[in-house]
Design a protein around this motif. Sequence first.
Motif, PDB file in Angstrom:
ATOM      1  N   LYS A  27       0.117   4.184   0.302  1.00  0.00           N
ATOM      2  CA  LYS A  27      -0.233   5.116   0.288  1.00  0.00           C
ATOM      3  C   LYS A  27      -2.395   4.214  -0.393  1.00  0.00           C
ATOM      4  O   LYS A  27      -3.302   4.404   0.170  1.00  0.00           O
ATOM      5  N   THR A  28      -1.964   3.808  -1.789  1.00  0.00           N
ATOM      6  CA  THR A  28      -2.835   3.066  -2.357  1.00  0.00           C
ATOM      7  C   THR A  28      -3.930   1.982  -1.866  1.00  0.00           C
ATOM      8  O   THR A  28      -5.007   1.822  -1.747  1.00  0.00           O
ATOM      9  N   HIS A  29      -3.347   0.879  -0.520  1.00  0.00           N
ATOM     10  CA  HIS A  29      -3.402  -0.193  -0.362  1.00  0.00           C
ATOM     11  C   HIS A  29      -4.120   0.667   1.295  1.00  0.00           C
ATOM     12  O   HIS A  29      -5.597   0.302   2.174  1.00  0.00           O
ATOM     13  N   LEU A  30      -3.799   1.328   1.663  1.00  0.00           N
ATOM     14  CA  LEU A  30      -4.726   2.288   3.479  1.00  0.00           C
ATOM     15  C   LEU A  30      -6.090   3.159   2.658  1.00  0.00           C
ATOM     16  O   LEU A  30      -6.782   2.552   3.035  1.00  0.00           O
ATOM     17  N   GLY A  31      -5.796   3.336   1.560  1.00  0.00           N
ATOM     18  CA  GLY A  31      -7.002   3.726   0.872  1.00  0.00           C
ATOM     19  C   GLY A  31      -8.529   2.955   0.448  1.00  0.00           C
ATOM     20  O   GLY A  31      -9.379   3.103   0.801  1.00  0.00           O
ATOM     21  N   HIS A  32      -7.628   1.867   0.320  1.00  0.00           N
ATOM     22  CA  HIS A  32      -9.099   0.589   0.232  1.00  0.00           C
ATOM     23  C   HIS A  32      -8.995  -0.033   1.414  1.00  0.00           C
ATOM     24  O   HIS A  32     -10.115  -0.263   1.259  1.00  0.00           O
ATOM     25  N   LEU A  33      -8.550   0.158   2.180  1.00  0.00           N
ATOM     26  CA  LEU A  33      -8.897  -0.490   3.091  1.00  0.00           C
ATOM     27  C   LEU A  33      -9.389   0.440   4.647  1.00  0.00           C
ATOM     28  O   LEU A  33     -10.460  -0.151   4.532  1.00  0.00           O
ATOM     29  N   PHE A  34      -9.231   1.608   3.684  1.00  0.00           N
ATOM     30  CA  PHE A  34     -10.428   2.683   4.983  1.00  0.00           C
ATOM     31  C   PHE A  34     -11.592   3.519   3.826  1.00  0.00           C
ATOM     32  O   PHE A  34     -12.664   2.148   4.900  1.00  0.00           O
ATOM     33  N   ASP A  35     -11.621   2.229   2.610  1.00  0.00           N
ATOM     34  CA  ASP A  35     -13.103   2.319   2.054  1.00  0.00           C
ATOM     35  C   ASP A  35     -13.632   0.303   2.313  1.00  0.00           C
ATOM     36  O   ASP A  35     -15.102   1.203   2.581  1.00  0.00           O
ATOM     37  N   LYS A  36     -12.884  -0.036   2.467  1.00  0.00           N
ATOM     38  CA  LYS A  36     -13.765  -1.246   3.013  1.00  0.00           C
ATOM     39  C   LYS A  36     -14.350  -1.331   4.388  1.00  0.00           C
ATOM     40  O   LYS A  36     -14.999  -2.118   4.473  1.00  0.00           O
ATOM     41  N   LEU A  37     -12.976  -0.700   5.123  1.00  0.00           N
ATOM     42  CA  LEU A  37     -13.742  -0.779   6.270  1.00  0.00           C
ATOM     43  C   LEU A  37     -14.571   0.252   6.825  1.00  0.00           C
ATOM     44  O   LEU A  37     -15.104   0.297   8.031  1.00  0.00           O
ATOM     45  N   VAL A  86      -0.252  -4.447   5.286  1.00  0.00           N
ATOM     46  CA  VAL A  86      -0.242  -3.287   5.510  1.00  0.00           C
ATOM     47  C   VAL A  86      -0.381  -2.595   6.663  1.00  0.00           C
ATOM     48  O   VAL A  86       0.079  -2.070   7.483  1.00  0.00           O
ATOM     49  N   LEU A  87      -1.767  -3.020   6.875  1.00  0.00           N
ATOM     50  CA  LEU A  87      -2.357  -3.253   8.159  1.00  0.00           C
ATOM     51  C   LEU A  87      -1.312  -3.269   9.714  1.00  0.00           C
ATOM     52  O   LEU A  87      -1.643  -2.476  10.647  1.00  0.00           O
ATOM     53  N   ARG A  88      -1.119  -4.926   9.559  1.00  0.00           N
ATOM     54  CA  ARG A  88      -0.493  -5.000  11.031  1.00  0.00           C
ATOM     55  C   ARG A  88       0.545  -4.374  11.211  1.00  0.00           C
ATOM     56  O   ARG A  88       0.881  -4.106  11.734  1.00  0.00           O
ATOM     57  N   LEU A  89       1.431  -3.438   9.903  1.00  0.00           N
ATOM     58  CA  LEU A  89       2.327  -2.939  10.238  1.00  0.00           C
ATOM     59  C   LEU A  89       2.200  -1.511  10.689  1.00  0.00           C
ATOM     60  O   LEU A  89       2.834  -0.685  11.836  1.00  0.00           O
ATOM     61  N   VAL A  90       0.788  -0.893  10.608  1.00  0.00           N
ATOM     62  CA  VAL A  90       0.815   0.111  10.836  1.00  0.00           C
ATOM     63  C   VAL A  90       0.053  -0.280  12.449  1.00  0.00           C
ATOM     64  O   VAL A  90       0.287   1.148  13.064  1.00  0.00           O
ATOM     65  N   ASN A 123       4.540   5.503   7.108  1.00  0.00           N
ATOM     66  CA  ASN A 123       4.154   4.318   5.077  1.00  0.00           C
ATOM     67  C   ASN A 123       5.618   4.775   4.673  1.00  0.00           C
ATOM     68  O   ASN A 123       6.351   3.512   4.008  1.00  0.00           O
ATOM     69  N   ASP A 124       6.888   4.706   4.912  1.00  0.00           N
ATOM     70  CA  ASP A 124       7.970   4.479   3.994  1.00  0.00           C
ATOM     71  C   ASP A 124       8.510   3.459   5.373  1.00  0.00           C
ATOM     72  O   ASP A 124       8.638   2.432   4.362  1.00  0.00           O
ATOM     73  N   GLU A 125       8.263   3.646   6.273  1.00  0.00           N
ATOM     74  CA  GLU A 125       8.748   2.111   7.012  1.00  0.00           C
ATOM     75  C   GLU A 125       8.752   0.900   6.616  1.00  0.00           C
ATOM     76  O   GLU A 125       8.766  -0.400   5.817  1.00  0.00           O
ATOM     77  N   ILE A 126       7.231   0.935   6.541  1.00  0.00           N
ATOM     78  CA  ILE A 126       6.247  -0.434   5.687  1.00  0.00           C
ATOM     79  C   ILE A 126       6.438  -0.651   4.118  1.00  0.00           C
ATOM     80  O   ILE A 126       6.434  -1.843   3.959  1.00  0.00           O
ATOM     81  N   ALA A 127       7.173   0.041   3.400  1.00  0.00           N
ATOM     82  CA  ALA A 127       7.263   0.555   2.062  1.00  0.00           C
ATOM     83  C   ALA A 127       8.467  -0.276   2.385  1.00  0.00           C
ATOM     84  O   ALA A 127       8.427  -1.270   1.119  1.00  0.00           O
ATOM     85  N   LYS A 128       9.766  -0.654   2.772  1.00  0.00           N
ATOM     86  CA  LYS A 128      10.321  -0.545   2.912  1.00  0.00           C
ATOM     87  C   LYS A 128      11.110  -1.710   2.951  1.00  0.00           C
ATOM     88  O   LYS A 128      11.601  -3.282   2.973  1.00  0.00           O
ATOM     89  N   ALA A 129       9.522  -2.858   4.444  1.00  0.00           N
ATOM     90  CA  ALA A 129       9.574  -3.965   5.254  1.00  0.00           C
ATOM     91  C   ALA A 129       8.700  -4.972   4.197  1.00  0.00           C
ATOM     92  O   ALA A 129       9.243  -6.050   3.982  1.00  0.00           O
ATOM     93  N   LEU A 130       8.137  -4.591   2.744  1.00  0.00           N
ATOM     94  CA  LEU A 130       6.796  -4.919   2.306  1.00  0.00           C
ATOM     95  C   LEU A 130       7.708  -5.225   0.880  1.00  0.00           C
ATOM     96  O   LEU A 130       6.834  -5.528  -0.517  1.00  0.00           O
ATOM     97  N   PHE A 131       8.783  -4.261   0.701  1.00  0.00           N
ATOM     98  CA  PHE A 131       9.278  -4.494  -0.663  1.00  0.00           C
ATOM     99  C   PHE A 131       8.193  -3.364  -1.551  1.00  0.00           C
ATOM    100  O   PHE A 131       8.164  -4.096  -2.953  1.00  0.00           O
ATOM    101  N   ILE A 132       7.957  -2.553  -1.042  1.00  0.00           N
ATOM    102  CA  ILE A 132       6.135  -2.057  -2.649  1.00  0.00           C
ATOM    103  C   ILE A 132       6.812  -0.370  -1.814  1.00  0.00           C
ATOM    104  O   ILE A 132       7.850   0.363  -1.410  1.00  0.00           O
ATOM    105  N   SER A 133       6.523   0.540  -3.085  1.00  0.00           N
ATOM    106  CA  SER A 133       6.566   2.206  -2.882  1.00  0.00           C
ATOM    107  C   SER A 133       5.831   2.765  -1.855  1.00  0.00           C
ATOM    108  O   SER A 133       4.613   2.068  -1.476  1.00  0.00           O
ATOM    109  N   ARG A 134       6.340   4.089  -1.441  1.00  0.00           N
ATOM    110  CA  ARG A 134       5.221   4.808  -0.484  1.00  0.00           C
ATOM    111  C   ARG A 134       3.714   4.761  -0.808  1.00  0.00           C
ATOM    112  O   ARG A 134       2.505   5.162  -0.635  1.00  0.00           O
ATOM    113  N   ALA A 135       4.288   4.878  -2.369  1.00  0.00           N
ATOM    114  CA  ALA A 135       3.060   4.641  -2.941  1.00  0.00           C
ATOM    115  C   ALA A 135       1.814   3.835  -2.889  1.00  0.00           C
ATOM    116  O   ALA A 135       0.133   3.858  -2.847  1.00  0.00           O
ATOM    117  N   THR A 136       2.674   3.283  -3.358  1.00  0.00           N
ATOM    118  CA  THR A 136       1.517   1.570  -2.842  1.00  0.00           C
ATOM    119  C   THR A 136       0.799   1.792  -2.136  1.00  0.00           C
ATOM    120  O   THR A 136      -0.445   1.184  -1.379  1.00  0.00           O
TER     121      THR A 136
END
Length: 217
Positions: A188-198, A163-167, A173-186
Amino acid sequence: MTTPTANHPQEPIRVVIVDDHPVVRSGMHTLLAASPCIEVVGESSNGDEVLTMVENTSPDVVLTDLRLGPGGDGVDVTKAVRGAHPDVAVLIITTFDHDADIVRAVEAGAAGYLLKDALPDEIVAAIRAAAQGETVLSAEQSQRVIDTLRVGGRPPSERELDVLRLVADGRSNDEIAKALFISRATVKTHLGHLFDKLDVDSRTGAVATARRLGLID
């Protein structure tokens, strides 16, 4: 850069140079030979020969490049030398200023981590410090090690890094969801985890921190 406080030793500091580029190895030999407090007692082009060379020459310090090709890298050299000869200090010198590499070197037992654009006096001072048992890391490098180890407690998952590489490529977010075949909500969840970890609060901050830590290119 840590500067040794003790006087010059009576005997020259014995150094083995490990670098897979003959021109670089020769240049480093010439640089160190110009110092009266250093004696170059061996050279190697790969990590496979280092232990035998250390046993034959009894150096005080091994100065090794980080990237050594198929014969292992400077971290492998550090582990091997420190495991068999804990009284021999290892300094890693490289063109790669990545936090993850610095941490790998420190965790392997390296006395320090230098860049190849360091001044000759800085390299000599670092060798002297390492030979005297000192740690050769700048205050900035020490803090970066701490920061990286803190993140290392909860490293981003491979999917989060996808996700971060695509960011980093400027995707929405919509383009990332489409590229990774996941939902837009997912996404956002991944980004939230990244913000916390980094320990950041923005997409830009996450990309910048991940690049500094060597997590993404």
